[in-house]
Design a protein around this motif. Structure first.
Motif, PDB file in Angstrom:
ATOM      1  N   GLU A   1      41.668  43.626  45.563  1.00 59.21           N
ATOM      2  CA  GLU A   1      42.716  43.892  44.571  1.00 59.21           C
ATOM      3  C   GLU A   1      43.372  42.605  44.067  1.00 59.21           C
ATOM      4  OE1 GLU A   1      45.228  46.743  46.558  1.00 59.21           O
ATOM      5  OE2 GLU A   1      44.031  48.394  45.739  1.00 59.21           O
ATOM      6  N   ASP A   2      42.743  41.499  44.357  1.00 62.96           N
ATOM      7  CA  ASP A   2      43.286  40.214  43.919  1.00 62.96           C
ATOM      8  C   ASP A   2      42.841  39.964  42.472  1.00 62.96           C
ATOM      9  OD1 ASP A   2      43.940  37.576  43.529  1.00 62.96           O
ATOM     10  OD2 ASP A   2      43.154  36.899  45.457  1.00 62.96           O
ATOM     11  N   VAL A   3      43.792  39.615  41.612  1.00 63.32           N
ATOM     12  CA  VAL A   3      43.425  39.404  40.201  1.00 63.32           C
ATOM     13  C   VAL A   3      42.613  38.135  39.984  1.00 63.32           C
ATOM     14  CG1 VAL A   3      45.417  40.652  39.308  1.00 63.32           C
ATOM     15  CG2 VAL A   3      45.574  38.184  39.659  1.00 63.32           C
ATOM     16  N   SER A   4      42.586  37.264  40.979  1.00 62.97           N
ATOM     17  CA  SER A   4      41.867  35.999  40.767  1.00 62.97           C
ATOM     18  C   SER A   4      40.359  36.269  40.772  1.00 62.97           C
ATOM     19  CB  SER A   4      42.225  35.002  41.867  1.00 62.97           C
ATOM     20  OG  SER A   4      41.412  35.240  42.993  1.00 62.97           O
ATOM     21  N   PRO A   5      39.602  35.371  40.135  1.00 62.73           N
ATOM     22  CA  PRO A   5      38.164  35.639  40.000  1.00 62.73           C
ATOM     23  C   PRO A   5      37.402  35.583  41.322  1.00 62.73           C
ATOM     24  CG  PRO A   5      38.734  33.514  39.007  1.00 62.73           C
ATOM     25  CD  PRO A   5      40.022  34.171  39.386  1.00 62.73           C
TER      26      PRO A   5
END
Ligand code: IPT
Length: 958
Positions: free
Chosen positions: A13-17
Motif C-alpha cells: 500500500e506504499d505509494v512509492s514505486p
C-alpha cells in the motif's frame, strides 16, 4: 487502546514505486553478453491475502513439493481451470473500495518459485555483474534470490531490473517472487480491461560483463532538405559506433552527418549498426527521422502525417496479456495488410518486441505510459493520485521506465502520459520530465483539454460535426490549443456490429489539414476462450461488478479473425484513391500516402457485365508523388447488351514486401457504366380462388388470410413485413451518450412485438391484394401495409406499400419482409455488395459483383450475438430454390434462427440451427453508428418511418 501493526507487506500500500531496482535504461538484446531466460514452468501457491503466508518460501531448501505449476509468462487466474481464482472485467470502476492507497484485505497473492542452474558456459561469476530483469508483473512483486530480499516494485507493464551477481551460484539458485493482485499501483492501472495478475512477461538473467553498456540513446535525425541523416549515440560507457552501410565508425557521443534514406512507416528503412564498448557489443537498428511540431502540424521529415491508426491492447484469448512473438507479429501483419499506419499502445507500453516489429514493418507509434485513474471520475476526481504530490514519484518512475526502455525505437514518434487520469500536477511533472529527457518527440495526453502540457490537441469519440468545426479552426479553446493539430486518440468504437460512420470521419480528415487522423477503438475483442460460452466476457466469471461485453470492442475477434469493421477500415484508409463516374471512360487515381510515390503498386482493370468479369488487363498509372492525382484512361468498354456494366480497378503490391506477397490488394474502386434494368413483369395472370387456396401463376396463397404458401415447389413460411433487428451494441448505445439511444426506444415502442392485423384479402383481375395494419400493443403508431401480388405465369411479383400512421418519433431498425424456407437451403448466390456485410454507414468495402456463400458463412460471429451479416445493394439473390430480383436493390440476411432468437442470445453457442432458414429482404436498414461509445448514425443514414414502396420478383430455380 488501539494500535496498527506494521507487517511485512506494508510495501503493497506504499505509494512509492518500490525499492531495490536499478535505474531504468534502454531495452535490447546484447550480441555477445550471456543471458538466460527464466520463462517456463514455475511453482505456484496462491493465498487469499497478502500476508497469509510468511516469506519462508523464499529460503533455499523450502519444501514446495505440493505446489501447483504455472507457466511464466502467464496469469495464474487463466491457468489451473479456475483453481487459482478467476478474471474480473471492469471498464473504469475500481473493483475494490476507493480509499487510496489502501487495498482490500482479500488480496490474491501468488508466490512463485523457480530453481535454476546457470548453464555450463555461463561466464565466471567473478566477471562483471548480473542483472535480473522482469518485463512485466501485475501489480506488485517482492523478489528474493537465494533467500535474500532484493526489492519490490510496482508498474505492471514496465521493466524492472535488479543487480543479483553477488547472490548467484552456479547451481540450485532459488528465485522467489511474491505477486499481489492489488496494490497502491492498482489505483494507477485502472485501464478498461481484465484485471489479470501474474508474471505475464519475460523473466531474464543478463550477464553484464565488465565494461558493458549501461544505457545508450540513439539520436538519429533526418534533414529532408539536405537528404542527410545525423547520428549520435550517447552511451554511459564510452565505445564506438559503426554503421557499415553508411561507412560510419565514430566514437560514442560524436555526431556524424551522412546522406541516408529516411525511416517512415511507409518505407521503414533501418540501418544495422553496432555499439561496441570494452565489454559488450550491442546491435543497433537505426531509423533516421525527425519529428516536429511545425506550422501547427505534426510533421515527420518535413511532411505532415495522417494517422490511420488503431488502439492496441495486448490480448490473447487463452493467455491474456502474455503474448508470444508470433502473436505480436500476427497483429503487425494484419495491421499492415489492412492499410493501417499507426498504433497507440493503449494504455501502457507493450512488450518491447512489439516495438521492434513496428520499427521493422513500419507503423507510427504513440507509446503510452502505464497510467489510468479513471475510477476517480465517480467522485468528481477527488483524491486523484495524479493531483497529489505523494504519488508524483510513482508517476515519474513510470514515465522514466517507458521513455528509457523505448527511446531507441524510430517507430515511436509520440509519448503519451497515460489515459483517462483527469488532470493534475503529477501529469505536468511527467510531461516536463519527458520533454526535457527527449526533445526529439512530441507529448500526448487526451485529458489535457487546454493542451497545457501537450503538443497536440487530442480528443476521443468527438462527433463528426465537432471534428469538422475543429478542422475549420472554429472551435476556440486556449490560444495554445488553437495553434495545435487535432488527433482523435480514440474514435469509431468497434463494439459488435460497426463502427459506422468512419468513412465520414476520413473525409473530414482528408479535407482539413489540421485534422491529422485518428485511432479506432480498438484492435481486438478481449474475449476469453471458454468451453461452454465460446468467448467469455464481463460477468461470465460471476464478478460482483462488471461491464459485460464492453470488453469486446475490437476490429478483430478474440481469435484474430478480421471483423467486417477491419475490412471497412481497410477500404476507408486505402493508400490509393480510385474513383470515377463512368461518364468519360477515365478513372481518377490519387496517391493518398504521406511520403511514397505509387511505384510499389501495380494496377489492374477488369470489366463486369451483370457482375461477371468478362475482360481484364493491367492499367498503366504514372508513379504519382504523395498527394498527387491523375485521370487515367480506361480501355474501351465491351458491349454490355443492355446489362449492368462497369469497371473495377485495383491497386496491388507490385513486389513481395515484408508484410504481404506480390499481388496483395491495397485499394480498389468501381466505375459504373450502364445502369441495371429493373426487373419488369407484365401482370397477365389472374388469381384463381379455390376452396382453401388461391393460385396465382406459380404461387399459392391461403384463401382466408392471403398468406403466401408456395412458389412452385418451394414452401414459404410466414412472409410478412418486418421492422425488427436484434439490437447491436451501437443501437443500444452507452448510458452516457447524448444522442438518442434508439435501441432502447425501439423496445419501448414495441418494434420487436409488432402485431399484424388483417384488414382485407382482395382478389382482383390480375392481382391479389392483402391489406394489413402492423402495430405494437399500447401505442397508436402503425404501418399500414399492403401486399400486392401479380404474376406473368412464370414469375411472381410482390409490391409492398408501407404507410406510417400516427406520430412516429423513432426511425425503424429495418424495413422489409421476412419469411422462412426449408433448412435444406444452404448455398446462397447473389449479385450485389459483398463479400462481407454492409449497412448504410459501413458499406465502403462492399463491392458490387457476383458472390456466393453458405448460410453459415453469411453469419458474422460477434461475440455477443446481434444483427449481422446483411449484404447490401443486392440486385438479385438465389436461395433455397428461389431467385429473388429486387426493385429497387435490397439488402438481405439469411439465418438458421429467428431475429428473436438472435436478440435473446448472449453468447454464440446459444444460437442453434432450427428446421427453417429465415430470410429477410430489406428495403432499408437503419445506420449503425458508433454509439456504444460515440455518435449514433449520421442523419443521412437514418431509416425514417416514411411512406415506402418496394418490390421483389420471385421465380423458381432448379
Ligand atoms: C475510453 C477509454 O479511454 C478506453 O480505454 C475505453 O474504455 C473506451 O473508452 C471504451 O471502450 S473512455 C470513454 C468512456 C470516454
Amino acid at each position: 487502546m488501539s494500535f496498527r501493526t506494521t507487517t511485512a507487506v506494508d510495501y503493497v500500500e506504499d505509494v512509492s514505486p518500490g525499492s531495490g531496482a536499478l535505474p531504468p535504461r534502454a531495452w535490447y538484446a546484447s550480441s555477445d553478453a550471456a543471458s538466460l531466460s527464466l520463462n517456463g514452468a514455475w511453482s505456484l501457491r496462491v493465498s487469499a491475502t497478502a500476508d497469509a503466508e510468511d516469506d519462508a518460501f523464499a529460503e533455499p531448501g523450502f519444501d514446495f513439493g505440493e505446489w501447483a505449476e504455472v507457466q511464466v509468462p502467464g496469469h495464474w487466474v487463466l491457468q489451473g481451470d479456475g483453481a487459482f481464482g478467476s478474471p474480473i472485467y471492469t471498464n473504469h470502476l475500481y473493483p475494490f473500495p476507493v480509499d487510496p492507497p489502501h487495498v482490500p484485505t482479500e488480496n490474491p497473492t501468488g508466490d512463485h518459485l523457480r530453481v535454476f542452474d546457470l548453464p555450463a558456459d555461463w561466464p565466471d561469476l567473478g566477471d562483471g555483474g548480473v542483472v535480473l530483469r522482469f518485463d512485466g508483473v501485475e501489480s506488485c512483486a517482492r523478489v528474493w534470490l537465494n533467500g535474500t530480499d532484493i526489492g519490490e516494485f510496482k508498474g505492471s507493464r514496465l521493466p524492472h531490473e535488479f543487480a543479483v551477481g553477488h547472490l548467484l551460484k552456479p547451481s540450485g539458485n532459488v528465485l522467489a517472487v511474491r505477486v499481489h493482485q492489488w496494490s497502491a499501483g492498482s489505483y494507477l492501472e485502472d485501464q478498461d480491461q481484465w484485471w489479470l495478475s501474474g508474471i505475464f512477461r519475460d523473466v531474464t538473467l543478463l550477464h553484464r560483463p565488465a565494461g558493458s553498456v549501461l544505457d545508450h540513446f540513439v539520436h538519429a535525425s533526418y534533414d529532408h532538405v539536405a537528404g542527410e541523416g545525423t547520428l549520435r549515440v550517447d552511451s554511459d560507457v564510452d565505445g564506438r559506433v559503426s554503421v557499415p552501410a553508411l561507412d560510419i565508425d565514430v566514437a560514442t557521443g560524436e555526431t556524424v552527418t551522412v546522406p541516408v534514406r529516411p525511416w517512415t512507416a511507409e518505407s521503414p528503412v533501418l540501418y544495422d549498426g553496432e555499439l561496441v564498448t570494452e565489454g559488450e557489443r550491442v546491435p543497433l537498428r537505426i531509423g533516421f527521422r525527425t519529428v516536429v511540431l511545425e506550422d501547427g502540424l505534426i510533421k515527420v521529415n518535413g511532411t505532415p502525417l495522417l494517422f490511420k491508426g488503431v488502439n492496441r491492447h495486448e490480448w490473447h484469448p487463452e493467455k491474456g496479456r502474455a503474448l508470444d512473438l508470433e502473436t505480436m507479429r500476427a497483429d503487425v501483419l494484419l495491421m499492415k495488410r489492412h492499410n493501417l499506419n499507426a498504433v497507440r499502445t493503449s494504455h501502457y507500453p507493450p512488450h518491447p518486441a512489439f516495438l521492434d516489429l513496428c520499427d521493422e514493418y513500419g507503423l507510427w507509434v504513440i507509446d503510452e505510459c502505464d497510467l489510468e485513474t479513471h475510477g476517480f471520475v465517480e467522485q468528481a476526481w477527488r483524491d486523484n493520485p495524479v493531483d497529489d504530490d505523494r504519488w508524483t514519484p510513482a508517476l515519474l518512475d513510470r514515465a522514466a521506465r517507458m521513455v528509457e526502455r523505448d527511446k531507441n525505437h524510430p517507430s515511436v514518434v509520440i509519448w503519451s502520459l497515460g489515459n483517462e487520469a483527469g488532470t493534475g500536477r503529477g501529469l505536468t511533472a511527467m510531461a516536463e520530465w519527458i520533454h526535457d529527457r527527449d526533445g526529439s518527440r512530441l507529448v500526448h495526453y487526451e485529458g489535457d483539454i487546454d493542451c497545457r502540457d501537450t503538443d497536440m490537441y487530442s480528443r476521443m469519440y468527438a462527433f463528426h460535426a465537432e471534428v469538422e468545426r475543429i478542422g475549420e479552426e472554429l472551435d476556440g479553446g486556449t490560444h495554445k490549443r488553437r495553434g495545435l493539430p487535432l488527433i482523435l486518440c480514440e474514435y469509431g468504437h468497434a463494439m459488435g456490429n460497426g463502427p459506422g460512420g468512419i468513412a465520414d470521419y476520413q473525409r473530414l480528415f482528408e479535407a482539413h489539414e489540421r485534422l491529422q487522423g485518428g485511432f479506432i477503438w480498438e484492435w481486438i475483442d478481449h474475449g476469453i476462450k471458454h468451453e461452454e460460452l465460446g468467448f467469455a466476457y464481463g460477468g461470465d466469471f460471476g464478478e460482483e461488478l462488471h461491464d459485460g461485453n464492453f470488453v469486446c470492442d475490437g476490429l478483430v475477434f478474440p481469435d484474430r479473425q478480421p471483423s467486417p469493421g477491419l475490412v471497412e477500415f481497410k477500404k476507408v484508409i486505402e493508400p490509393v484513391g480510385i474513383e470515377g463516374d463512368g461518364s468519360d471512360g477515365t478513372v481518377r487515381i490519387t496517391n493518398k500516402q504521406d511520403f511514397a510515390d505509387l511505384s510499389a503498386f501495380a494496377f489492374e482493370w477488369s470489366y463486369q457485365v451483370d457482375g461477371e468479369t468478362v475482360e481484364s488487363g493491367s492499367l498503366s498509372v504514372p508513379p504519382l508523388a504523395a498527394g498527387e492525382s491523375a485521370d487515367v484512361k480506361l480501355p474501351g468498354a465491351p458491349d454490355g447488351r443492355g446489362a449492368e456494366t462497369g469497371w473495377t480497378v485495383r491497386a496491388l503490391l507490385a513486389e513481395d514486401t515484408l508484410w504481404a506477397p506480390k499481388g496483395h490488394e491495397v485499394a480498389w474502386g468501381q466505375v459504373a457504366v450502364a445502369a441495371r434494368l429493373l426487373p419488369s413483369l407484365a401482370a397477365s395472370d389472374a388469381p384463381v380462388v379455390g376452396e382453401r387456396l388461391i393460385t396465382l401463376g406459380p404461387a399459392t396463397f391461403d384463401a382466408r388470410t392471403g398468406e403466401l404458401r408456395t412458389i412452385g415447389g418451394v414452401h414459404v413460411n410466414g412472409l410478412r413485413l418486418d421492422v425488427w433487428r436484434a439490437p447491436t451494441d451501437n443501437d443500444d448505445g452507452a448510458e452516457w451518450q447524448t444522442d438518442t439511444r434508439y435501441g432502447l426506444l425501439w423496445r419501448k415502442f414495441g418494434l420487436h412485438r409488432m402485431r399484424h392485423r388483417l384488414d382485407a384479402v382482395e382478389v382482383g383481375e390480375d392481382s391479389l391484394t392483402v391489406r394489413t395494419r402492423v402495430a405494437p400493443a399500447a401505442w397508436e403508431v402503425s404501418l399500414s401495409t399492403v401486399y400486392r401480388w401479380t404474376s406473368d405465369g412464370d414469375r411472381l411479383r410482390l409490391t409492398v406499400s408501407v404507410g406510417p400512421e400516427g406520430d412516429w418519433t423513432v426511425p425503424l431498425p429495418r424495413l422489409g419482409v421476412r419469411f422462412g424456407i426449408d433448412a435444406s437451403a444452404d448455398r446462397v448466390r447473389w449479385f450485389g455488395g459483398g463479400p462481407g456485410e454492409g449497412y448504410p454507414d459501413t458499406k465502403s468495402a462492399s463491392r458490387i459483383a457476383r458472390w456466393d456463400a453458405t448460410v453459415d458463412e453469411l453469419q458474422t460471429p460477434y461475440v455477443r450475438p446481434q444483427e449481422n451479416g446483411a449484404r447490401a445493394d443486392v440486385r438479385w439473390t438465389e436461395i433455397g430454390g428461389l431467385r429473388i430480383d429486387g426493385d429497387p436493390e435490397f439488402s438481405f440476411t439469411a439465418r438458421r434462427w429467428t431475429t428473436e432468437q438472435l436478440a435473446a442470445a448472449t453468447h454464440l453457442p446459444d444460437l442453434t440451427p432450427g428446421d427453417t432458414v429465415w430470410v429477410n429482404l430489406d428495403h432499408g436498414q437503419h445506420g449503425i453508428g458508433s454509439q456504444s461509445c460515440g455518435p449514433g448514425p449520421l442523419p443521412q443514414y437514418y431509416l425514417r418511418a416514411e411512406p415506402a414502396e418496394f418490390s421483389f420478383v420471385f421465380s423458381e430455380v432448379s
